[in-house]
Structure formats: C-alpha cells, structure tokens
Design a protein around this motif. Sequence first.
Motif, PDB file in Angstrom:
ATOM      1  N   SER A 177       0.834  -1.198   0.000  1.00  0.00           N
ATOM      2  CA  SER A 177       0.000   0.000   0.000  1.00  0.00           C
ATOM      3  C   SER A 177       0.872   1.252   0.000  1.00  0.00           C
ATOM      4  CB  SER A 177      -0.910   0.020   1.229  1.00  0.00           C
ATOM      5  OG  SER A 177      -1.762  -1.101   1.232  1.00  0.00           O
ATOM      6  N   LYS A 178       0.373   2.295  -0.645  1.00  0.00           N
ATOM      7  CA  LYS A 178       1.119   3.546  -0.736  1.00  0.00           C
ATOM      8  C   LYS A 178       1.444   4.074   0.656  1.00  0.00           C
ATOM      9  CE  LYS A 178       1.051   8.062  -2.980  1.00  0.00           C
ATOM     10  NZ  LYS A 178       0.282   8.997  -3.837  1.00  0.00           N
ATOM     11  N   GLY A 179       2.696   4.457   0.834  1.00  0.00           N
ATOM     12  CA  GLY A 179       3.126   4.995   2.116  1.00  0.00           C
ATOM     13  C   GLY A 179       3.763   3.973   3.032  1.00  0.00           C
ATOM     14  N   GLN A 180       3.543   2.694   2.752  1.00  0.00           N
ATOM     15  CA  GLN A 180       4.156   1.647   3.568  1.00  0.00           C
ATOM     16  C   GLN A 180       5.610   1.443   3.155  1.00  0.00           C
ATOM     17  OE1 GLN A 180       1.567  -1.785   3.078  1.00  0.00           O
ATOM     18  NE2 GLN A 180       0.653  -1.407   5.081  1.00  0.00           N
ATOM     19  N   GLU A 181       6.467   1.235   4.129  1.00  0.00           N
ATOM     20  CA  GLU A 181       7.883   1.032   3.839  1.00  0.00           C
ATOM     21  C   GLU A 181       8.209  -0.428   3.568  1.00  0.00           C
ATOM     22  OE1 GLU A 181      10.303   2.681   6.880  1.00  0.00           O
ATOM     23  OE2 GLU A 181       9.655   4.752   6.510  1.00  0.00           O
ATOM     24  N   ASN A 182       7.406  -1.331   4.109  1.00  0.00           N
ATOM     25  CA  ASN A 182       7.666  -2.758   3.950  1.00  0.00           C
ATOM     26  C   ASN A 182       6.463  -3.471   3.347  1.00  0.00           C
ATOM     27  OD1 ASN A 182      10.301  -2.746   5.028  1.00  0.00           O
ATOM     28  ND2 ASN A 182       9.478  -2.800   7.109  1.00  0.00           N
ATOM     29  N   ALA A 183       6.749  -4.513   2.596  1.00  0.00           N
ATOM     30  CA  ALA A 183       5.705  -5.347   2.014  1.00  0.00           C
ATOM     31  C   ALA A 183       5.577  -6.633   2.814  1.00  0.00           C
ATOM     32  CB  ALA A 183       6.034  -5.660   0.559  1.00  0.00           C
ATOM     33  N   ASP A 184       4.453  -7.297   2.630  1.00  0.00           N
ATOM     34  CA  ASP A 184       4.132  -8.517   3.366  1.00  0.00           C
ATOM     35  C   ASP A 184       4.386  -9.736   2.490  1.00  0.00           C
ATOM     36  OD1 ASP A 184       1.525 -10.537   3.756  1.00  0.00           O
ATOM     37  OD2 ASP A 184       2.531  -9.947   5.609  1.00  0.00           O
ATOM     38  N   LEU A 185       5.020 -10.751   3.056  1.00  0.00           N
ATOM     39  CA  LEU A 185       5.381 -11.946   2.296  1.00  0.00           C
ATOM     40  C   LEU A 185       4.159 -12.650   1.721  1.00  0.00           C
ATOM     41  CD1 LEU A 185       7.491 -13.982   1.309  1.00  0.00           C
ATOM     42  CD2 LEU A 185       7.355 -15.095   3.558  1.00  0.00           C
ATOM     43  N   GLN A 186       3.084 -12.747   2.486  1.00  0.00           N
ATOM     44  CA  GLN A 186       1.898 -13.451   1.997  1.00  0.00           C
ATOM     45  C   GLN A 186       1.282 -12.741   0.792  1.00  0.00           C
ATOM     46  OE1 GLN A 186       1.126 -16.498   2.927  1.00  0.00           O
ATOM     47  NE2 GLN A 186       2.912 -16.337   4.282  1.00  0.00           N
ATOM     48  N   THR A 187       1.355 -11.416   0.780  1.00  0.00           N
ATOM     49  CA  THR A 187       0.834 -10.659  -0.359  1.00  0.00           C
ATOM     50  C   THR A 187       1.687 -10.913  -1.595  1.00  0.00           C
ATOM     51  OG1 THR A 187       0.073  -8.946   1.175  1.00  0.00           O
ATOM     52  CG2 THR A 187       0.117  -8.378  -1.159  1.00  0.00           C
ATOM     53  N   LEU A 188       3.000 -10.967  -1.410  1.00  0.00           N
ATOM     54  CA  LEU A 188       3.879 -11.287  -2.538  1.00  0.00           C
ATOM     55  C   LEU A 188       3.593 -12.692  -3.053  1.00  0.00           C
ATOM     56  CD1 LEU A 188       6.260 -10.727  -4.445  1.00  0.00           C
ATOM     57  CD2 LEU A 188       7.783 -11.615  -2.651  1.00  0.00           C
ATOM     58  N   ARG A 189       3.410 -13.646  -2.152  1.00  0.00           N
ATOM     59  CA  ARG A 189       3.139 -15.022  -2.583  1.00  0.00           C
ATOM     60  C   ARG A 189       1.835 -15.104  -3.372  1.00  0.00           C
ATOM     61  NH1 ARG A 189       5.337 -18.325   2.777  1.00  0.00           N
ATOM     62  NH2 ARG A 189       7.515 -18.369   2.050  1.00  0.00           N
ATOM     63  N   SER A 190       0.847 -14.341  -2.954  1.00  0.00           N
ATOM     64  CA  SER A 190      -0.411 -14.300  -3.696  1.00  0.00           C
ATOM     65  C   SER A 190      -0.188 -13.748  -5.099  1.00  0.00           C
ATOM     66  CB  SER A 190      -1.426 -13.440  -2.942  1.00  0.00           C
ATOM     67  OG  SER A 190      -2.614 -13.303  -3.683  1.00  0.00           O
ATOM     68  N   TYR A 191       0.610 -12.690  -5.197  1.00  0.00           N
ATOM     69  CA  TYR A 191       0.931 -12.101  -6.502  1.00  0.00           C
ATOM     70  C   TYR A 191       1.687 -13.093  -7.383  1.00  0.00           C
ATOM     71  CZ  TYR A 191       3.417  -9.302  -9.951  1.00  0.00           C
ATOM     72  OH  TYR A 191       3.949  -8.827 -11.130  1.00  0.00           O
ATOM     73  N   VAL A 192       2.699 -13.749  -6.825  1.00  0.00           N
ATOM     74  CA  VAL A 192       3.483 -14.731  -7.584  1.00  0.00           C
ATOM     75  C   VAL A 192       2.577 -15.862  -8.075  1.00  0.00           C
ATOM     76  CG1 VAL A 192       5.320 -16.468  -7.424  1.00  0.00           C
ATOM     77  CG2 VAL A 192       5.666 -14.189  -6.445  1.00  0.00           C
ATOM     78  N   LYS A 193       1.698 -16.335  -7.205  1.00  0.00           N
ATOM     79  CA  LYS A 193       0.754 -17.389  -7.593  1.00  0.00           C
ATOM     80  C   LYS A 193      -0.114 -16.933  -8.761  1.00  0.00           C
ATOM     81  CE  LYS A 193      -3.116 -17.708  -5.647  1.00  0.00           C
ATOM     82  NZ  LYS A 193      -4.262 -17.810  -4.707  1.00  0.00           N
TER      83      LYS A 193
ATOM     84  N   SER B  31       0.549 -27.344  -6.382  1.00  0.00           N
ATOM     85  CA  SER B  31      -0.210 -26.265  -7.009  1.00  0.00           C
ATOM     86  C   SER B  31       0.716 -25.082  -7.245  1.00  0.00           C
ATOM     87  CB  SER B  31      -1.350 -25.824  -6.093  1.00  0.00           C
ATOM     88  OG  SER B  31      -0.821 -25.251  -4.901  1.00  0.00           O
ATOM     89  N   CYS B  32       0.205 -24.083  -7.946  1.00  0.00           N
ATOM     90  CA  CYS B  32       0.973 -22.851  -8.128  1.00  0.00           C
ATOM     91  C   CYS B  32       1.222 -22.164  -6.789  1.00  0.00           C
ATOM     92  CB  CYS B  32       0.236 -21.906  -9.074  1.00  0.00           C
ATOM     93  SG  CYS B  32       0.327 -22.400 -10.811  1.00  0.00           S
ATOM     94  N   GLU B  33       0.322 -22.365  -5.852  1.00  0.00           N
ATOM     95  CA  GLU B  33       0.516 -21.785  -4.524  1.00  0.00           C
ATOM     96  C   GLU B  33       1.749 -22.377  -3.851  1.00  0.00           C
ATOM     97  OE1 GLU B  33      -2.067 -20.858  -0.483  1.00  0.00           O
ATOM     98  OE2 GLU B  33      -2.952 -22.008  -2.126  1.00  0.00           O
ATOM     99  N   ASP B  34       1.937 -23.699  -3.999  1.00  0.00           N
ATOM    100  CA  ASP B  34       3.128 -24.337  -3.431  1.00  0.00           C
ATOM    101  C   ASP B  34       4.396 -23.834  -4.119  1.00  0.00           C
ATOM    102  OD1 ASP B  34       1.733 -25.939  -1.596  1.00  0.00           O
ATOM    103  OD2 ASP B  34       1.338 -27.441  -3.131  1.00  0.00           O
ATOM    104  N   LEU B  35       4.323 -23.678  -5.438  1.00  0.00           N
ATOM    105  CA  LEU B  35       5.489 -23.189  -6.167  1.00  0.00           C
ATOM    106  C   LEU B  35       5.794 -21.748  -5.778  1.00  0.00           C
ATOM    107  CD1 LEU B  35       7.696 -23.696  -8.209  1.00  0.00           C
ATOM    108  CD2 LEU B  35       6.087 -23.112 -10.043  1.00  0.00           C
ATOM    109  N   ALA B  36       4.754 -20.943  -5.570  1.00  0.00           N
ATOM    110  CA  ALA B  36       4.961 -19.561  -5.129  1.00  0.00           C
ATOM    111  C   ALA B  36       5.655 -19.523  -3.771  1.00  0.00           C
ATOM    112  CB  ALA B  36       3.627 -18.825  -5.064  1.00  0.00           C
ATOM    113  N   THR B  37       5.269 -20.443  -2.893  1.00  0.00           N
ATOM    114  CA  THR B  37       5.916 -20.530  -1.579  1.00  0.00           C
ATOM    115  C   THR B  37       7.388 -20.894  -1.733  1.00  0.00           C
ATOM    116  OG1 THR B  37       3.842 -21.158  -0.505  1.00  0.00           O
ATOM    117  CG2 THR B  37       5.881 -21.707   0.659  1.00  0.00           C
ATOM    118  N   TYR B  38       7.671 -21.824  -2.626  1.00  0.00           N
ATOM    119  CA  TYR B  38       9.053 -22.242  -2.874  1.00  0.00           C
ATOM    120  C   TYR B  38       9.882 -21.087  -3.440  1.00  0.00           C
ATOM    121  CZ  TYR B  38      12.959 -24.448  -5.318  1.00  0.00           C
ATOM    122  OH  TYR B  38      14.208 -24.771  -5.784  1.00  0.00           O
ATOM    123  N   ILE B  39       9.324 -20.378  -4.398  1.00  0.00           N
ATOM    124  CA  ILE B  39      10.051 -19.292  -5.055  1.00  0.00           C
ATOM    125  C   ILE B  39      10.391 -18.170  -4.079  1.00  0.00           C
ATOM    126  CG2 ILE B  39       9.774 -17.421  -6.752  1.00  0.00           C
ATOM    127  CD1 ILE B  39       8.295 -19.412  -8.536  1.00  0.00           C
TER     128      ILE B  39
END
Length: 199
Positions: free
Chosen positions: A95-111, A141-149
């Motif tokens: 989100s705009k203004g945040q300095e750090n991103a969340d791992l689960q959000t990145l994994r969702s995007y990668v998936k 699943s792609c979710e598992d691969l996203a976790t691996y990546i």
Amino acid sequence: MGAENSKRKSSPKAAFKKKVCSFLNLSSPPRDISSQTIERAWKEKLDSDLFIQLQRVIFKSQNSITFESFSEFYYKLVEGTVDDKASVIFSIICSKGQENADLQTLRSYVKNVLNTLINLHRGNKEFSKWNDIGRLPEFYSCEDLATYITKDLPESFSQNKLENWYNSNGIFKNVSDYVYHSAFSVYEDHRTFIPLPVS
C-alpha cells in the motif's frame, strides 16, 4: 540497486507508445484510457486476481488513466530494468506509504502470475510441463510453487530486499517477463521464452 545503467530514468518513448496503441487496438494515442479498455485487452489473458491487482495500482480508484501514465507503466513493467520491474511489483503488493511489504501478499501475486502463465499455454506442451508440477512431491499447485520461489524472503521486507530477490530469482523473473510480454502482445519483438517450472 543493480547495475549503474539500471538507474536511468524511465520515460515513455515514441516506439513503445506505438506498441501500447497496438496492444489497445488504437490508431493513435488518446488522452485517457478507461478501465473498460484495459479490461477488454486483458480479460482473456490474465488471471482474474492478477488483473484486479494490476487494475488497483494502475487506476488508483479512478475510472481512467492518462495515456502517458499507462505508457510509463508499460515501459517499466515490460521494457524497463530489473529495478524498474521490481519497483512496479513493490507498488502492486504494498500500500502507498508503507515502507515494507508482506510476504503473503507477494506469494499471492506470484501465484497469480504463475496461474496466468498456465492459462496462456493451457493445452499445449508447455502447459503439460507446468502441469507436471502437481506430480512432484514438493509442488501440488501454483501456490506451493509460489511458496518455494519466495522461501528466502522474511515475513516483512523493504523494496531493496525485493529488488535483490527479484534480481537473483531466475525462475520468477523469466516467468514474469514472459507473462507481461504476452499480456501486452509484444513477445514477438523480444527473445523471451517459456521458462520451465523448476530449474
């Protein structure tokens, strides 16, 4: 981050403005592009969740975006440097203004990017290679691969950390490049290839 030339300023040029017009099936650049225009161009190509993520960062709760701004987005995501692409990903998952991103959000995007790759090639030999990940012990699943990546990232991370991860992650970098070249219908102009699911 990255090589010195990766810090050059990103700015739309006539050549890729023409590509954006071609992608949108327009004869000349309009002043504004509506969300409906983008949806028509992408609805058959992108995973629905990925489309929502991109739409959110492109339109920022508005119904349209200037052609210049969309061209800038295209340039960074498709023809930009590694750092350009990582900065777009960070804006998508943080989100705009945040300095750090969340791992689960990145994994969702990668998936969602992985799902898009599979959808683009469903039914051909490349799809069968990706479909085979479901028969490997590590990946159901792609979710598992996203976790691996993304396994080497902490639960919360900065944009610099994301840039380092993206720059060193050949699997996802190649997948992402292929998906966005395909999404913008410019893959014929680039030496992209369909990456294998694991290396």
